[in-house]
Design a protein around this motif. Structure first.
Motif, PDB file in Angstrom:
ATOM      1  N   VAL A 160       0.856  -1.187   0.000  1.00 22.76           N
ATOM      2  CA  VAL A 160       0.000   0.000   0.000  1.00 22.76           C
ATOM      3  C   VAL A 160       0.893   1.238   0.000  1.00 22.76           C
ATOM      4  O   VAL A 160       1.742   1.401   0.878  1.00 22.76           O
ATOM      5  N   GLY A 168       2.821  -5.086 -10.527  1.00 27.42           N
ATOM      6  CA  GLY A 168       1.500  -4.498 -10.267  1.00 27.42           C
ATOM      7  C   GLY A 168       1.049  -4.721  -8.837  1.00 27.42           C
ATOM      8  O   GLY A 168      -0.121  -4.524  -8.481  1.00 27.42           O
ATOM      9  N   ASP A 169       1.993  -5.127  -7.986  1.00 33.03           N
ATOM     10  CA  ASP A 169       1.674  -5.496  -6.605  1.00 33.03           C
ATOM     11  C   ASP A 169       1.650  -4.270  -5.680  1.00 33.03           C
ATOM     12  O   ASP A 169       2.419  -4.185  -4.728  1.00 33.03           O
ATOM     13  N   TYR A 170       0.804  -3.312  -5.984  1.00 34.19           N
ATOM     14  CA  TYR A 170       0.678  -2.134  -5.123  1.00 34.19           C
ATOM     15  C   TYR A 170      -0.684  -1.486  -5.321  1.00 34.19           C
ATOM     16  O   TYR A 170      -1.349  -1.691  -6.338  1.00 34.19           O
ATOM     17  N   GLU A 171      -1.083  -0.743  -4.311  1.00 33.59           N
ATOM     18  CA  GLU A 171      -2.314   0.041  -4.417  1.00 33.59           C
ATOM     19  C   GLU A 171      -2.129   1.317  -3.609  1.00 33.59           C
ATOM     20  O   GLU A 171      -1.322   1.362  -2.681  1.00 33.59           O
ATOM     21  N   LEU A 172      -2.871   2.358  -3.977  1.00 30.04           N
ATOM     22  CA  LEU A 172      -2.771   3.629  -3.267  1.00 30.04           C
ATOM     23  C   LEU A 172      -3.578   3.574  -1.983  1.00 30.04           C
ATOM     24  O   LEU A 172      -4.678   3.026  -1.964  1.00 30.04           O
ATOM     25  N   GLU A 173      -3.023   4.142  -0.927  1.00 32.64           N
ATOM     26  CA  GLU A 173      -3.755   4.234   0.321  1.00 32.64           C
ATOM     27  C   GLU A 173      -4.991   5.108   0.104  1.00 32.64           C
ATOM     28  O   GLU A 173      -4.876   6.198  -0.459  1.00 32.64           O
ATOM     29  N   PRO A 174      -6.168   4.652   0.523  1.00 35.38           N
ATOM     30  CA  PRO A 174      -7.368   5.475   0.315  1.00 35.38           C
ATOM     31  C   PRO A 174      -7.306   6.773   1.104  1.00 35.38           C
ATOM     32  O   PRO A 174      -6.652   6.835   2.162  1.00 35.38           O
TER      33      PRO A 174
END
Length: 215
Positions: free
Chosen positions: A2, A195-201
């Motif tokens: 994240v 692609g192993d990531y996402e933005l912190e909401p």
């Protein structure tokens, strides 16, 4: 993983300190510079940074004193106040086959151009590159903290980079900054491939903030 868009200074203070783990080479003569550049040109990707002696007198300024160029294992500290910006060093900065990764490169090159004219090629500006991953912070310390959860110390930033002998903390600080740029880029490339990531909401707005945004 994240990824945070931004990080607070208070959060960085609590993080463990990171130091360049490789070998540091001090380059103090034109001959040493030529030898170092020959070695560095074997790499296709390097981290770079520079240091200038701070001025505490109004109207006084100094030329860039140190150019740091780092691979994952070795960092070369070119003492430009002793050697000048020699042709071999210029050839490295101009080389299209060696990608140079740094932060605030515009400022670094502006200072380097005061020593000698050259045209830099194959450079990646991390402040722009991290935006593709949603990171809004622009300082090396904050970007590194977001991606690695470790703190880059800035205690030596305003030390005398033209001193007769650089101290061990100065050498370590200078090497860490250049290596950290390379480390950040490699981590982002890895995340880009997997692609192993996402933005912190975003945090939800408080009632007061909501009233200001939506009166």
């Amino acid at each position: 993983m994240v990824i945070k868009k931004t990080i607070k200074k208070e959060d960085i203070k609590e993080m463990p300190k990171v130091l360049f783990p490789g070998r540091i080479h001090l380059v103090q003569t034109p001959w040493e510079a030529e030898k170092a550049v020959t070695y560095l040109k074997k790499y296709s990707l390097l981290g770079i940074d520079s240091e200038t002696r701070p001025s505490f007198t109004k109207g006084q300024s100094h030329k860039v004193a140190l150019l740091q160029v780092s691979s994952e294992e070795d960092c070369f500290l070119f003492r430009l106040n002793l050697t000048g910006l020699t042709l071999p060093i210029i050839s490295l900065l101009e080389s299209p086959s060696v990608t140079k990764v740094g932060l605030s490169l515009r400022d670094d090159f502006m200072m380097l151009h005061k020593r000698a004219p050259f045209e830099q090629h194959s450079c990646i500006e991390l402040q722009e590159y991290v935006r593709m991953f949603g990171i809004q912070d622009k300082s090396l310390q904050k970007i590194y903290g977001i991606l690695f959860g470790e703190k880059i110390s800035k205690s030596q930033r305003l030390s005398n980079w033209e001193a007769e002998h650089l101290t061990e903390p100065q050498k370590q600080y200078a090497a860490t900054d250049a290596w950290a740029c390379l480390n950040i880029y490699n981590r982002l490339q890895e995340l880009k491939v997997t692609g192993d990531y996402e933005l912190e909401p975003d945090e939800p707005l408080t009632n007061q903030e909501s009233l200001i945004t939506n009166p």
